[in-house]
Design a protein around this motif. Structure first.
Motif, PDB file in Angstrom:
ATOM      1  N   VAL A 194       0.848  -1.193   0.000  1.00  0.00           N
ATOM      2  CA  VAL A 194       0.000   0.000   0.000  1.00  0.00           C
ATOM      3  C   VAL A 194       0.884   1.243   0.000  1.00  0.00           C
ATOM      4  N   LEU A 195       1.927   1.225   0.835  1.00  0.00           N
ATOM      5  CA  LEU A 195       2.843   2.363   0.870  1.00  0.00           C
ATOM      6  C   LEU A 195       3.518   2.552  -0.492  1.00  0.00           C
ATOM      7  N   ARG A 196       4.011   1.463  -1.045  1.00  0.00           N
ATOM      8  CA  ARG A 196       4.827   1.574  -2.274  1.00  0.00           C
ATOM      9  C   ARG A 196       3.960   1.822  -3.513  1.00  0.00           C
ATOM     10  N   ASP A 197       2.896   1.024  -3.669  1.00  0.00           N
ATOM     11  CA  ASP A 197       2.115   1.109  -4.911  1.00  0.00           C
ATOM     12  C   ASP A 197       1.038   2.192  -4.858  1.00  0.00           C
ATOM     13  N   ASN A 198       0.361   2.303  -3.710  1.00  0.00           N
ATOM     14  CA  ASN A 198      -0.751   3.258  -3.636  1.00  0.00           C
ATOM     15  C   ASN A 198      -0.299   4.660  -3.257  1.00  0.00           C
ATOM     16  N   LEU A 199       0.651   4.764  -2.333  1.00  0.00           N
ATOM     17  CA  LEU A 199       1.007   6.079  -1.777  1.00  0.00           C
ATOM     18  C   LEU A 199       2.333   6.613  -2.310  1.00  0.00           C
ATOM     19  N   ASP A 200       2.984   5.869  -3.206  1.00  0.00           N
ATOM     20  CA  ASP A 200       4.263   6.317  -3.783  1.00  0.00           C
ATOM     21  C   ASP A 200       5.332   6.568  -2.732  1.00  0.00           C
ATOM     22  N   LEU A 201       5.207   5.911  -1.575  1.00  0.00           N
ATOM     23  CA  LEU A 201       6.256   6.018  -0.552  1.00  0.00           C
ATOM     24  C   LEU A 201       7.145   4.778  -0.699  1.00  0.00           C
ATOM     25  N   VAL A 202       8.136   4.880  -1.587  1.00  0.00           N
ATOM     26  CA  VAL A 202       8.915   3.694  -1.961  1.00  0.00           C
ATOM     27  C   VAL A 202      10.194   3.547  -1.133  1.00  0.00           C
ATOM     28  N   GLY A 203      10.367   4.422  -0.132  1.00  0.00           N
ATOM     29  CA  GLY A 203      11.541   4.266   0.739  1.00  0.00           C
ATOM     30  C   GLY A 203      11.474   2.990   1.559  1.00  0.00           C
ATOM     31  N   THR A 204      10.275   2.509   1.845  1.00  0.00           N
ATOM     32  CA  THR A 204      10.084   1.248   2.562  1.00  0.00           C
ATOM     33  C   THR A 204      10.304   0.112   1.571  1.00  0.00           C
ATOM     34  N   LYS A 205      11.257  -0.776   1.866  1.00  0.00           N
ATOM     35  CA  LYS A 205      11.743  -1.707   0.845  1.00  0.00           C
ATOM     36  C   LYS A 205      11.226  -3.124   1.018  1.00  0.00           C
ATOM     37  N   PHE A 206      11.097  -3.810  -0.119  1.00  0.00           N
ATOM     38  CA  PHE A 206      10.756  -5.235  -0.166  1.00  0.00           C
ATOM     39  C   PHE A 206      12.053  -6.032  -0.268  1.00  0.00           C
ATOM     40  N   GLU A 251      27.492  11.453   7.791  1.00  0.00           N
ATOM     41  CA  GLU A 251      28.814  11.820   8.308  1.00  0.00           C
ATOM     42  C   GLU A 251      29.779  10.636   8.231  1.00  0.00           C
ATOM     43  N   LEU A 252      29.300   9.443   8.580  1.00  0.00           N
ATOM     44  CA  LEU A 252      30.171   8.270   8.588  1.00  0.00           C
ATOM     45  C   LEU A 252      30.097   7.487   7.281  1.00  0.00           C
ATOM     46  N   ASP A 253      29.322   7.961   6.310  1.00  0.00           N
ATOM     47  CA  ASP A 253      29.256   7.310   4.991  1.00  0.00           C
ATOM     48  C   ASP A 253      28.933   5.819   5.171  1.00  0.00           C
ATOM     49  N   VAL A 254      27.836   5.569   5.882  1.00  0.00           N
ATOM     50  CA  VAL A 254      27.511   4.191   6.277  1.00  0.00           C
ATOM     51  C   VAL A 254      27.121   3.321   5.088  1.00  0.00           C
ATOM     52  N   ALA A 255      26.319   3.858   4.194  1.00  0.00           N
ATOM     53  CA  ALA A 255      25.684   3.014   3.173  1.00  0.00           C
ATOM     54  C   ALA A 255      26.681   2.522   2.128  1.00  0.00           C
ATOM     55  N   GLN A 256      26.408   1.353   1.601  1.00  0.00           N
ATOM     56  CA  GLN A 256      27.036   0.949   0.343  1.00  0.00           C
ATOM     57  C   GLN A 256      25.936   1.013  -0.717  1.00  0.00           C
ATOM     58  N   CYS A 257      25.244  -0.117  -0.975  1.00  0.00           N
ATOM     59  CA  CYS A 257      24.166  -0.004  -1.969  1.00  0.00           C
ATOM     60  C   CYS A 257      23.024   0.844  -1.423  1.00  0.00           C
ATOM     61  N   GLY A 258      22.793   0.805  -0.107  1.00  0.00           N
ATOM     62  CA  GLY A 258      21.799   1.665   0.517  1.00  0.00           C
ATOM     63  C   GLY A 258      20.404   1.084   0.591  1.00  0.00           C
ATOM     64  N   TYR A 259      20.198  -0.087   0.006  1.00  0.00           N
ATOM     65  CA  TYR A 259      18.836  -0.622  -0.096  1.00  0.00           C
ATOM     66  C   TYR A 259      18.236  -0.946   1.270  1.00  0.00           C
ATOM     67  N   CYS A 260      19.032  -1.488   2.173  1.00  0.00           N
ATOM     68  CA  CYS A 260      18.505  -1.883   3.483  1.00  0.00           C
ATOM     69  C   CYS A 260      18.441  -0.712   4.450  1.00  0.00           C
ATOM     70  N   GLN A 261      19.098   0.407   4.097  1.00  0.00           N
ATOM     71  CA  GLN A 261      19.334   1.443   5.108  1.00  0.00           C
ATOM     72  C   GLN A 261      18.059   2.104   5.637  1.00  0.00           C
ATOM     73  N   PRO A 262      17.002   2.312   4.832  1.00  0.00           N
ATOM     74  CA  PRO A 262      15.774   2.838   5.443  1.00  0.00           C
ATOM     75  C   PRO A 262      15.278   1.958   6.594  1.00  0.00           C
ATOM     76  N   GLY A 263      15.319   0.642   6.382  1.00  0.00           N
ATOM     77  CA  GLY A 263      14.902  -0.276   7.445  1.00  0.00           C
ATOM     78  C   GLY A 263      15.840  -0.224   8.633  1.00  0.00           C
ATOM     79  N   GLN A 264      17.129  -0.140   8.363  1.00  0.00           N
ATOM     80  CA  GLN A 264      18.103  -0.038   9.467  1.00  0.00           C
ATOM     81  C   GLN A 264      17.826   1.225  10.272  1.00  0.00           C
ATOM     82  N   LEU A 265      17.597   2.325   9.555  1.00  0.00           N
ATOM     83  CA  LEU A 265      17.380   3.611  10.239  1.00  0.00           C
ATOM     84  C   LEU A 265      16.109   3.580  11.067  1.00  0.00           C
TER      85      LEU A 265
END
Lengths: 738, 160
Positions: free
Chosen positions: B26-38, B92-106
């Motif tokens: 619902v978030l990704r398809d209906n509300l265009d909030l695609v930061g939440t990842k599958f 600041e610490l340049d944590v991400a590499q690909c960054g895909y999981c980082q929204p969930g980590q955050l």
């Protein structure tokens, strides 16, 4: 861009101007794989008020600099590091540089991301790009002031004339620079690296602010008006074809737009690319996923529907017992007299090593958005290989490749999987049938069961140490699934009596490159067995391996396809890691240090792991020290350290618990509950990195720091417990001790 | 299909969806909030982590019909300006590499800091155990959480 526009326009000019009606300046630039540049006329729509010295750069009158980053970002940091190289030579103010991902276009030269090749292939070319533009800006300033150009210096987004203290910002020079002739080939002077102000610093990824706020960067995030959602079901048994399916039932389910079988293979006869399956298209992702749960397909199973890992292992053991010269056993290298050396040795050891198939498990599942309209297609894909994606899509669609446009998105993990473009092929075929934008998405089971796996393998080894304590003989039989160890694989050329045998199992399992292909497993086998031999001879492993590397510098490759090996560079990282890790210190039982080292993807890397194993057999990796020689210049220190930290941790991730089982022609596992991945608590707490600079061109770091980790950990486990791990994953070995 | 009224990132949204549809889609398809990842669809990777009334939840396992009046916060709503201490620390610490999981980590880390502003390594291990990072940036994720805790503490001192 049409094909004719890509043809070189001038041979002698490094860069060439073309004036447009709007008075702007246009230059094109083709970087050959060799790093040589050829001029082309680029596809630039509008250039008013901009200085566009080549396809990579735009400088506006307000001084802002836009850099097109040519290669896909998979997490290796290339979207930041390649523009840094341009900015360094240009003398740009990095804070005013905006980085944009380039689309697939010949003007940007080679655009794949794989084999840790981006840095070695692009380093000099990116310097030339920046330096050529800087030369023109400096000339523009010199003419403005009526002073010699060699008295002017570019830096921080401006040109300065030191004798008079005058300076002009890049933005103020745009108009004049655009009217200047281009520097002739060979006249562009690159900076002296000692004057670098940006390269070698820790610079954060250019997309970090967008990553941490969840912006739509990835392939899976792309949307187009009128888009529908597709899934594509393939037989879990590789090489199968759909015979029948309950398509009428599926088509009647809520939200389903269409359902149909695709029963052709592109390229013909391969397990990769477009393989037969059943497509379901729906108005939402969830409708497509839900409909698939009701899909029932009868498959005509593939050529090897009963293959299993256990049977592969049995066949490997039989091949290992076969005498030399038997059918199915080929001899790939023979130096000296191995049998004679075994007979005269002080210590002889035999061991069998095995490792399983594993998956790439990109966290962003495979996906692709394609819109086919008439005889043209546009693709948005998280691909490491955009040109390969275009060619495969064109083949599937029956289009000319230039009718297929590819937009390169950020990629949620590559690791080699996205060099192959099967999801692109599937999405293209589905969109061609519907004529609307189609986003194809795999689920985790699709991903684990239709990966192009890192192959498992079996190695049967025999080694000898002579009475002086030197490695005198090495015999290795590699039973593989198709990719055999090369004849120059270490320690070939360093052991006087050496034999390499190989066999290939008939298997039908789709395979592909996985981070540091070959090296990611060979390093574990080779460095583990070397450790066994050192201990058998009662020698310190660091001293034993330094002695094995000898006194030479560059050891030439064998034959025209051989690989040179720089033993001096390897000795240097071995000494560095021994010193920095405190190698040789006394540790209590249950704690130990181990060494791994390998030459992989042009990098020379040695790692020492320090582990604790409880009496109950619980493993903890306390500390890893890495000594890394990837040439004369680290581009982005933060990115480079991140790659080593990640490679070390990913190496542990792969070696510790990852294993796919194969039964009845398919992978058994379907999701992470059956395929344990490393979690934060098990990641090493301390990772120390020491870059050892050498006088060699800079090379990549996406892969080479991974291979030494597994043997370093397993050798440390031996030092801690006396238990030798000869089978991956490590979790298969009982490490308990008393 | 049914109609649901969701409170997401401080705004009210009406969506039409089948009741069992996971909040993720619902978030990704209906509300265009695609930061939440599958990532996995079975709650094993936590790339889909959002907050429901401040508590971390796996959006892939949360049917839209179960959300009710709970306040949903996604990565897009973690802070109004992308300046949450964790977001600052991650940059600041340049944590991400690909960054895909980082929204969930955050989102997992934000829930941790909300009730434990100065977590120990053991606290981090426990709170972050569900979140996979395929690039294995765990070393920097841990450092990033400690850094964010420092920024939080500094912020409190500034205000005090």
């Amino acid at each position: 861009m049409s094909a004719t526009l890509r043809a070189p326009l001038g041979r002698r000019s490094f860069l060439k101007l073309a004036t447009l009606a709007g008075g702007g300046l246009v230059l094109g630039y083709y970087v050959r794989p060799s790093g040589m540049a050829q001029v082309v006329k680029p596809d630039v729509e509008k250039t008013d008020g901009l200085f566009i010295p080549n396809a990579f750069l735009r400088i506006a009158a307000d001084g802002s600099v836009t850099v097109y980053s040519p290669r896909p970002e998979v997490g290796q940091g290339i979207k930041t590091s390649l523009p840094m190289i341009i900015a360094e030579e240009l003398g740009a103010d990095w804070r005013r540089v905006e980085v944009v991902s380039a689309p697939l276009d010949a003007a940007f030269g080679p655009q794949f991301a794989g084999g840790s090749m981006s840095t070695p292939m692009s380093y000099t070319a990116m310097r030339q790009v920046g330096a050529a533009a800087r030369t023109m800006l400096v000339e523009a300033a010199a003419q403005t002031w009526g002073v010699p150009a060699n008295e002017c210096v570019a830096g921080e987004g401006a040109v300065r004339h030191a004798p008079s203290g005058r300076s002009l910002k890049f933005g103020d020079l745009v108009a004049k620079a655009s009217a200047l002739p281009v520097p002739a080939e060979g006249s562009v002077v690159l900076k002296d690296p000692k004057d670098f102000t940006l390269l070698g610093k820790r610079i954060g990824g250019v997309d970090n602010p967008r990553v941490v706020t969840g912006q739509p960067l990835f392939g899976i995030d792309q949307k187009r008006p009128g888009m529908v959602h597709a899934v594509y079901e393939k037989s879990p048994v590789w090489g199968a074809r759909p015979l029948s399916a309950n398509l009428d039932h599926v088509k009647a389910l809520p939200g389903v737009v269409d359902a149909f079988a695709i029963d052709r293979t592109v390229p013909e006869g391969q397990l990769t690319g477009l393989v037969p399956g059943v497509a379901i298209v729906a108005t939402s992702t969830w409708a497509a996923f839900s409909a698939r749960n009701e899909l029932k397909v009868t498959w005509k199973e593939g050529r090897l529907p009963n293959s299993s890992w256990d049977d592969f292992a049995r066949q490997a053991r039989e091949l290992a017992r076969a005498p030399a010269g038997s059918p199915g056993v080929s001899e790939d290298r023979r130096d000296g007299d191995v049998d004679k050396a075994f007979a005269g040795a002080a210590h002889v050891l035999e061991a069998a090593y095995a490792y399983p198939f594993i998956s790439h498990t990109n966290l962003e599942p495979q996906n692709c958005l394609v819109h086919v309209q008439g005889d043209r297609a546009e693709i948005w894909a998280p691909t490491q290989n955009p040109d390969g994606a275009r060619k495969l899509a064109a083949q599937v669609l029956g289009f000319a490749p230039e009718n297929v446009k590819v937009n390169i998105t950020r990629i949620g993990g590559g690791f080699g999987r996205r060099l192959d473009s099967d999801p692109v092929a599937e999405a293209a075929a589905i969109s061609q049938r519907l004529g609307v934008p189609v986003k194809l998405l795999w689920d985790r089971a699709n991903d684990l069961q239709h990966d192009h796996y890192r192959p498992g393998g079996f190695h049967f080894l025999k080694g000898a140490v002579d009475p002086q304590g030197a490695l005198s003989a090495w015999r290795s039989h590699h039973v593989s699934f198709g990719s055999n160890m090369g004849a120059d694989e270490y320690p070939a050329r360093f052991v006087p009596n050496f034999a390499l045998l190989s066999s290939t199992l008939d298997n039908g399992v789709p395979q592909g490159p996985w981070r540091a292909p070959g090296s990611c497993t060979y390093a574990w086998v080779i460095c583990s067995f070397l450790d066994e031999l050192a201990h058998a001879a009662g020698r310190d492993p660091v001293k034993f391996n330094l002695a094995l590397l000898g006194e030479g510098d560059m050891v030439p490759g064998t034959g025209p396809r051989g690989r040179p090996y720089n033993a001096a560079r390897m000795r240097s990282v071995l000494r560095e890691v021994a010193e920095k890790s405190g190698w040789g210190k006394t540790l209590p039982r249950g704690r130990g240090m181990g060494l791994g080292y390998f030459f992989s993807h042009q990098g020379y890397i040695a790692e020492v792991a320090e582990v604790t194993v409880t009496p109950a057999g619980e493993l903890r990796v306390d500390r890893v020290v890495a000594a890394v020689d990837v040439g004369s210049q680290i581009v982005n220190l933060s990115g480079a350290e991140n790659q080593v930290q990640g490679s070390v941790t990913d190496g542990l991730n792969a070696a510790w618990r990852q294993e796919l089982d194969i039964k009845q022609g398919r992978v058994v596992q379907s999701n992470f509950h059956e395929y344990p991945m490393l979690r934060i608590a098990d990641a090493p707490r301390s990772i120390e990195i020491h870059f050892v600079k050498s006088d060699y061109p800079p090379t990549g770091l996406g892969e080479p720091a991974l291979p030494p980790l597994a043997p370093a950990v397993c050798n440390a486990i031996f030092a801690a417990t006396g238990k030798r791990v000869r089978q991956l994953p490590i979790s298969r070995t009982d490490l308990s001790w008393s | 299909m049914s109609t649901f009224t969701l409170q997401v990132n401080g705004r009210s949204h009406e969506v039409d969806a089948a009741p069992e549809t996971p909040l993720l889609w619902v978030l990704r398809d209906n509300l265009d909030l695609v930061g939440t990842k599958f990532g996995c669809g079975i709650g094993q990777c936590a790339a889909c982590t959002v907050h429901l009334d401040g508590t971390p939840a796996r959006a892939c396992l949360t049917p839209v019909s179960a959300v009710g009046s709970a306040k949903v916060t996604t990565i897009e709503g973690l802070s109004p300006d992308g300046q949450h201490p964790l977001q600052r620390a991650w940059c600041e610490l340049d944590v991400a590499q690909c960054g895909y999981c980082q929204p969930g980590q955050l989102m997992s880390a934000a829930a941790l800091l909300a009730h434990n502003p100065s977590p120990s390594d053991a606290d981090i291990d426990e709170a972050m155990a569900g979140n996979l990072c395929r690039c294995a940036t765990y070393f920097r994720i841990r450092a990033g959480i400690h850094r964010a805790a420092e920024l939080l503490a500094a912020g409190r001192e500034t205000r005090a």
